[in-house]
Design a protein around this motif. Structure first.
Motif, PDB file in Angstrom:
ATOM      1  N   THR A 198       3.170  -1.634   6.831  1.00 59.14           N
ATOM      2  CA  THR A 198       1.911  -2.198   6.938  1.00 59.14           C
ATOM      3  C   THR A 198       1.776  -3.441   7.760  1.00 59.14           C
ATOM      4  O   THR A 198       2.872  -3.985   7.982  1.00 59.14           O
ATOM      5  N   SER A 216       0.932  -1.233   0.035  1.00 64.54           N
ATOM      6  CA  SER A 216      -0.026   0.037   0.002  1.00 64.54           C
ATOM      7  C   SER A 216       0.958   1.122   0.108  1.00 64.54           C
ATOM      8  O   SER A 216       2.120   1.152  -0.187  1.00 64.54           O
ATOM      9  N   LYS A 217       0.388   2.256   0.093  1.00 64.22           N
ATOM     10  CA  LYS A 217       1.123   3.706   0.205  1.00 64.22           C
ATOM     11  C   LYS A 217       1.826   3.868   1.374  1.00 64.22           C
ATOM     12  O   LYS A 217       2.613   4.802   1.465  1.00 64.22           O
ATOM     13  N   ASP A 220      -7.366   1.814   6.777  1.00 61.63           N
ATOM     14  CA  ASP A 220      -6.569   2.164   5.106  1.00 61.63           C
ATOM     15  C   ASP A 220      -5.234   1.749   5.039  1.00 61.63           C
ATOM     16  O   ASP A 220      -4.503   2.114   5.831  1.00 61.63           O
ATOM     17  N   GLY A 221      -5.188   1.233   3.974  1.00 67.79           N
ATOM     18  CA  GLY A 221      -3.872   0.702   3.377  1.00 67.79           C
ATOM     19  C   GLY A 221      -3.294  -0.382   4.269  1.00 67.79           C
ATOM     20  O   GLY A 221      -1.915  -0.405   4.447  1.00 67.79           O
TER      21      GLY A 221
END
Length: 350
Positions: A250, A245-246, A257-258
């Protein structure tokens, strides 16, 4: 203000009524000029304080510029302490004096730090009132000794004990905690770090975001943007990071989110590792505070260099890291110093 004299102009009650009418008219004229909000309750209630409505006015004005967590802290202080205090001790905003603040300190149940935090919240409100020309000057605030706050040595882990905790951190989560540790950063900054925030050409991280109450915000806790070099010891951990993800860090189990880390997730992982290692320390003290203390107490780094390494704005912020080095204190106390005469004789001089 009852009439007790047949001649109105010589009656004490009449003169008091005229003065009161002048005060009400003065407030109304200031209201029409937009200087204050006219409140008739000031004159119709037995006891009245304009502090309580002004606290709400101040909160409304400050909310857009504060983080969600910072705003909630102010809001709690106002609701739980300041409103009850000024309800019980009604004074006007311009009447708050040093003795009023001492009464507030004694009114608050809790630790000295809690009391100081509440008084500091009121200080922020009064500064806003002063800038807004609602009051002419700020009152003197209680000295630190009034709160009975004692500066305690920092709680931290020597390198061997820190490594033992990390041994129980699953490999997939080690990069998150080692980034905090090696770069002297806050968990909120790690959770908010994006892949684009790493400049590979300059080999630096740009810290300009944070997380407050679970929400990504476009500012750090202090509001400053920091550029920090990537520590070489972190490079092996960085190579193992998945790019899903951005976000830079993670977590597969995260539903945010993400798949970014959340406070609940990283605290659970850390606390489980600490329990297995026989330690009891929170993430902030176990990473940032621990690394800063190790640098000073185990690696003999100067406090000035530590201030640069950790981007501390004030030298006062780093001074307490030097308080916990018992080994260094013991070495200094045990140091043998030759008397002056013997020292001269040993060099073959008079």
């Amino acid at each position: 203000m009852y009439q007790t004299h047949p001649v109105k102009e010589r009656d004490a009650g009449y003169r008091k009524a005229q003065k009161l009418l002048a005060l009400i008219q003065g407030d109304w004229e200031r209201h029409e000029r937009g200087e204050i909000i006219f409140q008739i309750e000031k004159y119709t209630r037995e006891f009245y304080t304009d502090v309580i409505p002004y606290l709400q006015e101040w909160l409304d004005a400050k909310e857009p510029e504060l983080t969600p967590g910072g705003f909630d802290k102010y809001k709690r202080d106002v609701k739980n302490y300041l409103v009850p205090f000024f309800t019980e001790h009604p004074v006007m905003l311009h009447e708050i004096r040093y003795d009023t603040l001492i009464k507030l300190v004694n009114f608050i149940d809790g630790s000295g730090k809690q009391r100081k935090n509440v008084v500091d919240t009121l200080r922020c409100c009064l500064k806003y009132a002063h800038k807004s020309e609602r009051i002419n000057a700020l009152p003197p605030f209680p000295e630190k000794r009034v709160y009975d706050i004692h500066d305690k040595p920092p709680v931290w882990l020597p390198r061997e004990r820190f490594d033992n905790v990390m041994k129980y951190i699953p490999d997939e989560h080690k990069p998150f905690f080692m980034w905090l540790y090696l770069h002297l950063r806050r968990p909120g900054e790690a959770m908010a770090l994006l892949r684009e925030d790493y400049d590979a050409e300059r080999d630096i991280f740009v810290i300009k975001r944070g997380v407050s109450k679970g929400h990504l915000i476009e500012r750090t806790k202090t509001g400053d943007c920091h550029e920090i070099p990537c520590v070489s010891e972190f490079k092996p951990y960085m190579k193992k990071l998945p790019h899903i993800s951005k976000y830079f860090f993670t977590c597969k189990e995260s539903k945010s989110d993400g798949n970014r880390y959340t406070g609940k997730i990283y605290r659970r992982i850390w606390n489980e590792a600490c329990k297995k290692a026989g330690e009891k320390i929170d993430v902030y003290r176990g990473t940032k505070t621990t690394r800063a203390s190790q640098m000073v107490n185990e690696e003999d780094m100067s406090l000035h260099d530590l201030q640069i390494a950790g981007d501390w704005a004030s030298f006062e912020s780093v001074k307490h890291y030097a308080r916990a080095n018992i080994a260094k204190k013991r070495a200094v106390l045990e140091r043998k110093v030759l008397p002056l005469k013997k020292a001269r004789d040993s060099h073959g001089t008079e």
